[in-house]
Design a protein around this motif. Sequence first.
Motif, PDB file in Angstrom:
ATOM      1  N   ALA A   1      20.036   5.118  10.301  1.00 61.09           N
ATOM      2  CA  ALA A   1      18.903   4.869  11.298  1.00 61.09           C
ATOM      3  C   ALA A   1      17.713   5.834  11.390  1.00 61.09           C
ATOM      4  CB  ALA A   1      19.851   5.265  12.897  1.00 61.09           C
ATOM      5  N   ARG A   2      16.840   5.689  12.227  1.00 63.98           N
ATOM      6  CA  ARG A   2      15.606   6.547  12.286  1.00 63.98           C
ATOM      7  C   ARG A   2      15.793   7.105  13.857  1.00 63.98           C
ATOM      8  NH1 ARG A   2      12.662   6.181   7.754  1.00 63.98           N
ATOM      9  NH2 ARG A   2      10.835   7.575   8.767  1.00 63.98           N
ATOM     10  N   GLN A   3      15.649   8.201  13.890  1.00 66.64           N
ATOM     11  CA  GLN A   3      15.755   8.804  15.215  1.00 66.64           C
ATOM     12  C   GLN A   3      14.297   9.414  15.500  1.00 66.64           C
ATOM     13  OE1 GLN A   3      19.110  11.998  14.547  1.00 66.64           O
ATOM     14  NE2 GLN A   3      19.405  11.302  16.446  1.00 66.64           N
ATOM     15  N   TYR A   4      13.879   9.170  16.942  1.00 65.74           N
ATOM     16  CA  TYR A   4      12.681   9.268  17.441  1.00 65.74           C
ATOM     17  C   TYR A   4      13.131  10.196  18.663  1.00 65.74           C
ATOM     18  CZ  TYR A   4      10.971   6.219  13.903  1.00 65.74           C
ATOM     19  OH  TYR A   4      10.582   6.034  12.906  1.00 65.74           O
ATOM     20  N   PRO A   5      12.039  10.760  19.324  1.00 69.91           N
ATOM     21  CA  PRO A   5      12.179  11.645  20.549  1.00 69.91           C
ATOM     22  C   PRO A   5      12.750  10.376  21.743  1.00 69.91           C
ATOM     23  CG  PRO A   5      10.247  12.352  19.625  1.00 69.91           C
ATOM     24  CD  PRO A   5      10.621  11.173  18.871  1.00 69.91           C
TER      25      PRO A   5
ATOM     26  N   VAL B   1       1.425   9.887  -8.110  1.00 73.18           N
ATOM     27  CA  VAL B   1       0.386  10.302  -7.461  1.00 73.18           C
ATOM     28  C   VAL B   1      -0.338   8.983  -7.103  1.00 73.18           C
ATOM     29  CG1 VAL B   1       0.383  12.424  -8.845  1.00 73.18           C
ATOM     30  CG2 VAL B   1      -0.292  10.309  -9.962  1.00 73.18           C
ATOM     31  N   HIS B   2      -1.362   9.505  -6.056  1.00 64.61           N
ATOM     32  CA  HIS B   2      -1.941   7.904  -5.693  1.00 64.61           C
ATOM     33  C   HIS B   2      -3.502   8.509  -5.857  1.00 64.61           C
ATOM     34  CE1 HIS B   2       1.115   5.947  -4.330  1.00 64.61           C
ATOM     35  NE2 HIS B   2       1.737   6.956  -4.086  1.00 64.61           N
ATOM     36  N   ASN B   3      -3.929   9.260  -6.775  1.00 66.43           N
ATOM     37  CA  ASN B   3      -5.500   9.608  -6.933  1.00 66.43           C
ATOM     38  C   ASN B   3      -6.085   8.821  -8.323  1.00 66.43           C
ATOM     39  OD1 ASN B   3      -4.125  11.158  -8.602  1.00 66.43           O
ATOM     40  ND2 ASN B   3      -5.062  13.230  -7.727  1.00 66.43           N
TER      41      ASN B   3
ATOM     42  N   VAL C   1      10.966  -5.174   8.589  1.00 62.18           N
ATOM     43  CA  VAL C   1      12.116  -4.180   8.450  1.00 62.18           C
ATOM     44  C   VAL C   1      11.757  -3.024   8.546  1.00 62.18           C
ATOM     45  CG1 VAL C   1      12.945  -5.665   6.551  1.00 62.18           C
ATOM     46  CG2 VAL C   1      11.072  -4.191   6.015  1.00 62.18           C
ATOM     47  N   VAL C   2      12.970  -2.104   8.817  1.00 62.35           N
ATOM     48  CA  VAL C   2      13.001  -0.531   8.945  1.00 62.35           C
ATOM     49  C   VAL C   2      13.694   0.100   7.727  1.00 62.35           C
ATOM     50  CG1 VAL C   2      13.517   1.338  10.391  1.00 62.35           C
ATOM     51  CG2 VAL C   2      12.543  -0.696  11.243  1.00 62.35           C
ATOM     52  N   GLY C   3      13.522   0.859   6.989  1.00 64.64           N
ATOM     53  CA  GLY C   3      14.263   1.772   6.267  1.00 64.64           C
ATOM     54  C   GLY C   3      14.438   3.051   6.443  1.00 64.64           C
ATOM     55  N   SER C   4      15.646   3.556   6.002  1.00 65.64           N
ATOM     56  CA  SER C   4      16.184   4.823   6.345  1.00 65.64           C
ATOM     57  C   SER C   4      17.272   5.243   5.382  1.00 65.64           C
ATOM     58  CB  SER C   4      16.372   5.091   7.632  1.00 65.64           C
ATOM     59  OG  SER C   4      16.794   6.393   7.911  1.00 65.64           O
TER      60      SER C   4
ATOM     61  N   GLU D   1       0.867  -1.144  -0.142  1.00 68.09           N
ATOM     62  CA  GLU D   1      -0.070  -0.084   0.019  1.00 68.09           C
ATOM     63  C   GLU D   1       0.804   1.209   0.068  1.00 68.09           C
ATOM     64  OE1 GLU D   1      -3.336  -0.067   3.110  1.00 68.09           O
ATOM     65  OE2 GLU D   1      -3.092  -2.110   2.757  1.00 68.09           O
ATOM     66  N   THR D   2       0.134   2.144  -0.584  1.00 66.79           N
ATOM     67  CA  THR D   2       0.790   3.775  -0.623  1.00 66.79           C
ATOM     68  C   THR D   2       1.586   4.172   0.994  1.00 66.79           C
ATOM     69  OG1 THR D   2      -0.759   4.459  -2.150  1.00 66.79           O
ATOM     70  CG2 THR D   2       0.439   6.073  -0.877  1.00 66.79           C
ATOM     71  N   GLY D   3       2.643   4.488   0.731  1.00 62.98           N
ATOM     72  CA  GLY D   3       3.359   4.930   1.772  1.00 62.98           C
ATOM     73  C   GLY D   3       3.985   4.054   2.873  1.00 62.98           C
ATOM     74  N   LEU D   4       4.055   2.784   2.527  1.00 66.04           N
ATOM     75  CA  LEU D   4       4.931   1.693   3.345  1.00 66.04           C
ATOM     76  C   LEU D   4       6.220   1.973   3.413  1.00 66.04           C
ATOM     77  CD1 LEU D   4       2.369  -1.561   3.293  1.00 66.04           C
ATOM     78  CD2 LEU D   4       2.625   0.263   5.117  1.00 66.04           C
ATOM     79  N   GLY D   5       6.829   2.653   2.826  1.00 70.60           N
ATOM     80  CA  GLY D   5       8.292   2.806   2.710  1.00 70.60           C
ATOM     81  C   GLY D   5       8.888   1.841   1.926  1.00 70.60           C
ATOM     82  N   LYS D   6       8.522   1.525   0.733  1.00 71.24           N
ATOM     83  CA  LYS D   6       8.847   0.773  -0.699  1.00 71.24           C
ATOM     84  C   LYS D   6      10.074   1.496  -0.989  1.00 71.24           C
ATOM     85  CE  LYS D   6       4.946   0.820  -2.889  1.00 71.24           C
ATOM     86  NZ  LYS D   6       4.065   1.401  -1.809  1.00 71.24           N
ATOM     87  N   SER D   7      10.036   2.599  -1.552  1.00 73.20           N
ATOM     88  CA  SER D   7      11.254   3.358  -1.881  1.00 73.20           C
ATOM     89  C   SER D   7      11.990   3.479  -0.979  1.00 73.20           C
ATOM     90  CB  SER D   7      10.762   4.745  -2.274  1.00 73.20           C
ATOM     91  OG  SER D   7       9.638   4.610  -3.333  1.00 73.20           O
ATOM     92  N   THR D   8      11.976   3.934   0.113  1.00 71.73           N
ATOM     93  CA  THR D   8      13.021   4.025   1.284  1.00 71.73           C
ATOM     94  C   THR D   8      13.792   2.516   1.353  1.00 71.73           C
ATOM     95  OG1 THR D   8      11.372   5.614   2.504  1.00 71.73           O
ATOM     96  CG2 THR D   8      13.359   5.085   3.555  1.00 71.73           C
ATOM     97  N   LEU D   9      13.053   1.492   1.487  1.00 75.10           N
ATOM     98  CA  LEU D   9      13.709   0.189   1.792  1.00 75.10           C
ATOM     99  C   LEU D   9      14.563  -0.081   0.676  1.00 75.10           C
ATOM    100  CD1 LEU D   9      13.778  -2.108   3.786  1.00 75.10           C
ATOM    101  CD2 LEU D   9      12.533  -3.273   1.974  1.00 75.10           C
TER     102      LEU D   9
ATOM    103  N   ALA E   1       6.499  -4.208   6.852  1.00 74.49           N
ATOM    104  CA  ALA E   1       7.203  -2.709   6.738  1.00 74.49           C
ATOM    105  C   ALA E   1       6.815  -1.888   8.095  1.00 74.49           C
ATOM    106  CB  ALA E   1       6.402  -2.092   5.617  1.00 74.49           C
ATOM    107  N   LYS E   2       7.787  -0.853   8.112  1.00 70.12           N
ATOM    108  CA  LYS E   2       7.959   0.063   9.415  1.00 70.12           C
ATOM    109  C   LYS E   2       7.714  -0.646  10.450  1.00 70.12           C
ATOM    110  CE  LYS E   2       6.034   3.816   6.509  1.00 70.12           C
ATOM    111  NZ  LYS E   2       5.050   5.057   6.456  1.00 70.12           N
ATOM    112  N   ALA E   3       8.603  -1.706  10.779  1.00 66.40           N
ATOM    113  CA  ALA E   3       8.508  -2.450  11.831  1.00 66.40           C
ATOM    114  C   ALA E   3       8.995  -1.765  13.114  1.00 66.40           C
ATOM    115  CB  ALA E   3       9.605  -3.753  11.904  1.00 66.40           C
ATOM    116  N   ASP E   4       9.381  -0.481  13.007  1.00 67.41           N
ATOM    117  CA  ASP E   4       9.856   0.493  14.341  1.00 67.41           C
ATOM    118  C   ASP E   4       8.318   0.811  14.753  1.00 67.41           C
ATOM    119  OD1 ASP E   4       9.237   1.794  11.962  1.00 67.41           O
ATOM    120  OD2 ASP E   4      10.363   3.478  12.531  1.00 67.41           O
ATOM    121  N   SER E   5       7.184   0.525  14.443  1.00 64.02           N
ATOM    122  CA  SER E   5       6.057   0.971  15.015  1.00 64.02           C
ATOM    123  C   SER E   5       5.258  -0.093  15.342  1.00 64.02           C
ATOM    124  CB  SER E   5       5.021   1.744  13.803  1.00 64.02           C
ATOM    125  OG  SER E   5       4.864   0.834  12.592  1.00 64.02           O
TER     126      SER E   5
END
Length: 450
Positions: free
Chosen positions: A272-276, A92-94, A256-259, A69-77, A203-207
């Motif tokens: 890495a991905r930095q969070y507060p 575009v996603h419309n 996975v996590v991509g960055s 799905e859109t925005g799951l981090g495919k390109s980043t990975l 995807a986005k396994a950090d969440s």
Amino acid sequence: MYPVPVAGVRELLVTSGSTMAAAEVARQMSEGARNLSLSGHVGFDSMPDQLVNKSVCQGFCFNILCVGETGLGKSTLMDTLFNTRFEGDPAVHNQPGVHIKSNNYELQESNVRLKLSIVNSVGFGDQINKEESYKSIVEFIDAQFEAYLQEELKIKRTLHNYHDSRIHVCLYFIAPTGHSLKSLDLVTMKKLDSKVNIIPIIAKADSISKNELQKFKIKIMSELVSNGVQIYQFPTDDETVAEINGTMNAHLPFAVVGSTEEIKIGNKMMKARQYPWGTVQVENENHCDFVKLREMLIRVNMEDLREQTHTRHYELYRRCKLEEMGFKDTDPDNKPFSLQETYEAKRNEFLGELQKKEEEMRQMFVMRVKEKESELKEAEKELHDKFDRLKKLHQDEKKKLEDKKKSLDDEINAFKQRKTAAELLQSQAQQSGSQQTLKREKERKNSGFL
Ligand code: GTP
Ligand code: MG
């Protein structure tokens, strides 16, 4: 590059004591071959090196399909995996449907060139009605198989420098939120599993938390099994990689996590991905399975993925397609089918079908002509009836008018007679009136004035 079946088993099989590879080849070749021992070095032990040199010279190609799905981090990975930044504007996603976007890149590592295609399913999951979402992906995969088959069937083939666009692996991105696979994921993977090697990844396994991730992985695998979805299994038949591949199979789907962002950890730059609340290191195996994915996809099994694509998925497509075209290996009596016979059989079948179609069309034509004829006859009869009705109406009208004319003529004649009589009476009355006037004049004259 792919194993080519050798016509007829070699008559001689020579083993050179110094070469392990040759001994292995010798062991694998058919039994009954004669062994010869050599008295000196001949040189065919360089065969594997020759193959390596040739392959390196030609370069390799690898085609990855990213579905998710859109925005799951495919390109980043993809950027993270190949340690580069693949250019490309965000899609575009419309759009009303899913469309496929393929980008080709040439990468070089040491002296090895890699032609890499990254194919994206743009707009996947964006539509309200997702029933047809898998279609354009399946069509794209089939189109690449078809192009290869057409090249194979050509008289003048150029397969050695053919740009192979067949998809070698499909990375299926699963959203980390939710309790299990969505029906869109299941349907799509089911449609794709006989056409491409699927590696499912979360995807986005950090969440997702550590405990939840384990449960999520188990749930996904059990859903895939219960729905009969075949995902790619890292091969365990080659003993050099059997252990690692076996272990990795148990880790599927990789979380996975991509960055592409790099930060300094200790004295090393790390993705890495930095969070507060902390930092997720992409290449830290305690944080995610990115390294496992990279190992399995690129370092260990890239060639197997290419081979499986050719020997399993393409072979299946080719077989179905050729059978559809009427080709067979044996006839009903189990005798080999020649190409000429197949062609003749197909031609006859085609001509038979053509004749049948022609006959059907002829009968249809005759039927339509008859239908039209009866329609025209009906119309003609209706016209005749109408004409008769109008003619009768006209005659009645004419008779009525004639009667009316006759009665009017009679009235005119009667009027004329009455008029003549009246005129006669009037002239008689005028005559008698003037005689009386003359008489009175005469009487007046006689009485007074004279
Ligand atoms: P489309 O091509 O538009 O479908 O998107 P995509 O799937 O290619 O996603 P993309 O790589 O463009 O990333 C979308 C957003 O997610 C960006 O803001 C990324 O920074 C972010 N992102 C990518 N990977 C991860 C990840 O592993 N974890 C988290 N938390 N965010 C990520
Ligand atoms: Mg993208």
